[in-house]
Design an enzyme around this catalytic site. Structure first.
Site, PDB file in Angstrom:
ATOM      1  CD  GLU A   1      -2.093   2.478  -3.375  1.00  0.00           C
ATOM      2  OE1 GLU A   1      -1.281   1.362  -3.142  1.00  0.00           O
ATOM      3  OE2 GLU A   1      -3.029   2.745  -2.681  1.00  0.00           O
TER       4      GLU A   1
ATOM      5  CG  ASP B   1      -7.708  18.751   7.817  1.00  0.00           C
ATOM      6  OD1 ASP B   1      -7.286  18.021   6.733  1.00  0.00           O
ATOM      7  OD2 ASP B   1      -8.444  18.137   8.566  1.00  0.00           O
TER       8      ASP B   1
ATOM      9  CG  ASN C   1      -1.965   1.022   0.940  1.00  0.00           C
ATOM     10  OD1 ASN C   1      -3.025   0.977   0.414  1.00  0.00           O
ATOM     11  ND2 ASN C   1      -1.608   2.277   1.728  1.00  0.00           N
TER      12      ASN C   1
END
Ligand code: FMN
Length: 437
Positions: free
Chosen positions: A200, A246, A139
């Site tokens: 990926e 964020d 991953n």
């Protein structure tokens, strides 16, 4: 395309901003990057660091298009193709990213940016983490990393994502390799969330070929052309992580998060450190681009979808424009419903016809002005699952956030106010009259 090729190509095109005055990674660089949001920036003189820093690499569709060799409006299709047909990269024995093996690990020597005075500390923001899930294999994902000391980071693992689920499965430490300055195809691939078991790095290799090399200390493979690789272990020791800005440009809270211990640092000769301005365009665009193919696929199940564009004002996450080739009076409504299925965080969507440039906000607004009627083209869905990032949603701890969703069918209305089906000629009257060029 690796980072050095990207710098050379953007310099040739006059896109690269070069800052030659000495700049300080501690608070100063982030201010400069903010002033150049949307542009690649190269700092050639860095305070307390002998090599350059680059940022803004992913801050515009044009840069991905350049790196992948496709027109910007075809990015969605290139990405969808690579996710559908990943190709396993070859493994080679030697790699630029291992030209230098640092004799001693010292994370405090790296030029890690401290972005805002309110941050918990210096954060690595362009780090791509490679791990192996015991069940699903490799991953690869972005995770922000708060530098704690010479050997340790605190890592933000969003619950339920690939790295988090793998980490929860293992009792002891989980091997991790942190790639810094990875090739551009790795950056975009790391931002995708393909089905479990889809690698990926194979998506990245399908986008643009790139070999892998084995790490020096662990059983992990990394792209050979990274600038740095930090090899280590994701432990079960917990520590406070945050505050940090964020995606929404609001403060993310402090949480207990795992510690990563670094065992080995390798890098290219004269390595280039990659920074990424959190909360700003490249953070948003990297998050959003991989959702465009998922929206496209969902809409294409119900009608003829032509393209999808997540928009900057919606943080490339909450707002989309969907372009369809309308074949049925109801296609606009169907496309709205499908778009919400294709990206569950999507909150507002506008559907337009093929003749409207979905990448041009003024053209989309023109379609709303001339083709949309709230009385028949507006769809409101109440109490829907929401993005956790939307401050205006209803947030209850331990539960998925809820929101109202809104869809605007701004396609040419096929049904006239008196109920008759408009002829092709009547529909043509909605088209924009063009001047000759
Ligand atoms: C710039 C950037 C920073 C990110 N930071 C984090 C992070 O700190 N923690 C996290 O869990 N996800 C983060 N993400 C999101 C994941 O990298 C992304 O959702 C990835 O697709 C997860 O895929 P996975 O579910 O296959 O692991 C970030 C994404 C980007 C583009």
């Amino acid at each position: 395309m690796n980072l050095r090729e990207f710098i050379a190509q953007t310099r040739d095109r006059g896109w690269l901003v070069t800052v030659e005055d000495e700049a300080d990674p501690n608070l100063e660089m982030a201010r400069i990057l903010n002033a150049h949001d949307g542009q690649p920036v190269l700092f050639t003189r860095v305070k307390n660091w002998p090599y350059p820093i680059v940022a803004g690499v992913c801050s515009d569709r044009a840069y991905f298009a350049l790196a992948l060799g496709v027109p910007p409006e075809r990015l969605l299709f290139a990405l969808a193709e690579a996710v559908a047909h990943p190709v396993s990269p070859p493994l080679v024995d030697t790699a630029p990213c291992q030209e230098v093996i640092e004799p001693k690990v010292d994370l405090t020597a790296l030029p890690i940016l401290h972005h805002l005075p309110g941050d918990a500390g210096p954060y690595v923001t362009a780090g791509v983490l490679v791990i192996k899930d015991p069940n699903h294999g490799r991953n690869v994902a972005f995770h922000r990393l708060l530098r704690l000391d010479e050997h340790h980071f605190a890592v933000r693992l969003v619950e339920g994502r690939g790295t988090d689920t793998a980490w929860r499965k293992v009792q002891g430490d989980l091997e991790v390799a942190i790639c810094l300055g990875a090739p551009i195809q790795v950056l975009i691939a790391a931002a995708t969330s393909p089905p479990k078991g889809v690698d990926e790095l194979s998506i990245a290799h399908a986008l643009a070929p790139m070999p892998l090399v084995k790490c020096r200390t662990g059983d992990l493979e990394v792209p050979t052309e990274c600038e740095f690789v930090l090899e280590g272990r994701l432990t079960h020791q917990m520590v406070a992580e945050g505050p940090f800005i964020d995606l929404t440009e609001t403060w993310d809270i402090v949480r207990q998060q795992p510690v990563i211990e670094i065992d080995c640092i390798t890098h290219r000769r004269q390595p280039i450190y990659q920074a990424l301005l959190p909360g700003k365009l490249e953070h948003k665009l990297l998050m959003g681009l991989p959702r465009e193919p998922t929206i496209y696929a969902a809409v294409n199940e119900v009608c003829d979808c032509r393209n999808v564009c997540l928009t900057a004002g919606g943080m490339y996450w909450l707002h989309a424009v969907v372009q369809i080739a309308k074949r049925h009076p109801d296609d606009g409504r169907r496309a709205i419903e499908a778009a919400f299925r294709g990206h569950t965080s999507l909150k507002h969507v506008v559907v337009v016809d093929e003749d409207v440039d979905l990448f041009d906000p003024a053209a989309v607004e023109w379609a709303i002005a001339t083709r949309f009627q709230a009385g028949r083209g507006l769809m409101v869905l109440e109490n829907q699952p929401s993005s956790s990032l939307d401050p205006s949603a209803t947030h209850v701890p331990g539960q998925k956030a809820r929101t109202s969703k809104l869809g605007l069918d701004a396609t040419i209305p096929w049904i006239a106010p008196d109920g008759h089906l408009r002829s092709e000629e009547e529909r043509a009257a909605f088209r924009r009259v063009e001047y000759e060029s």
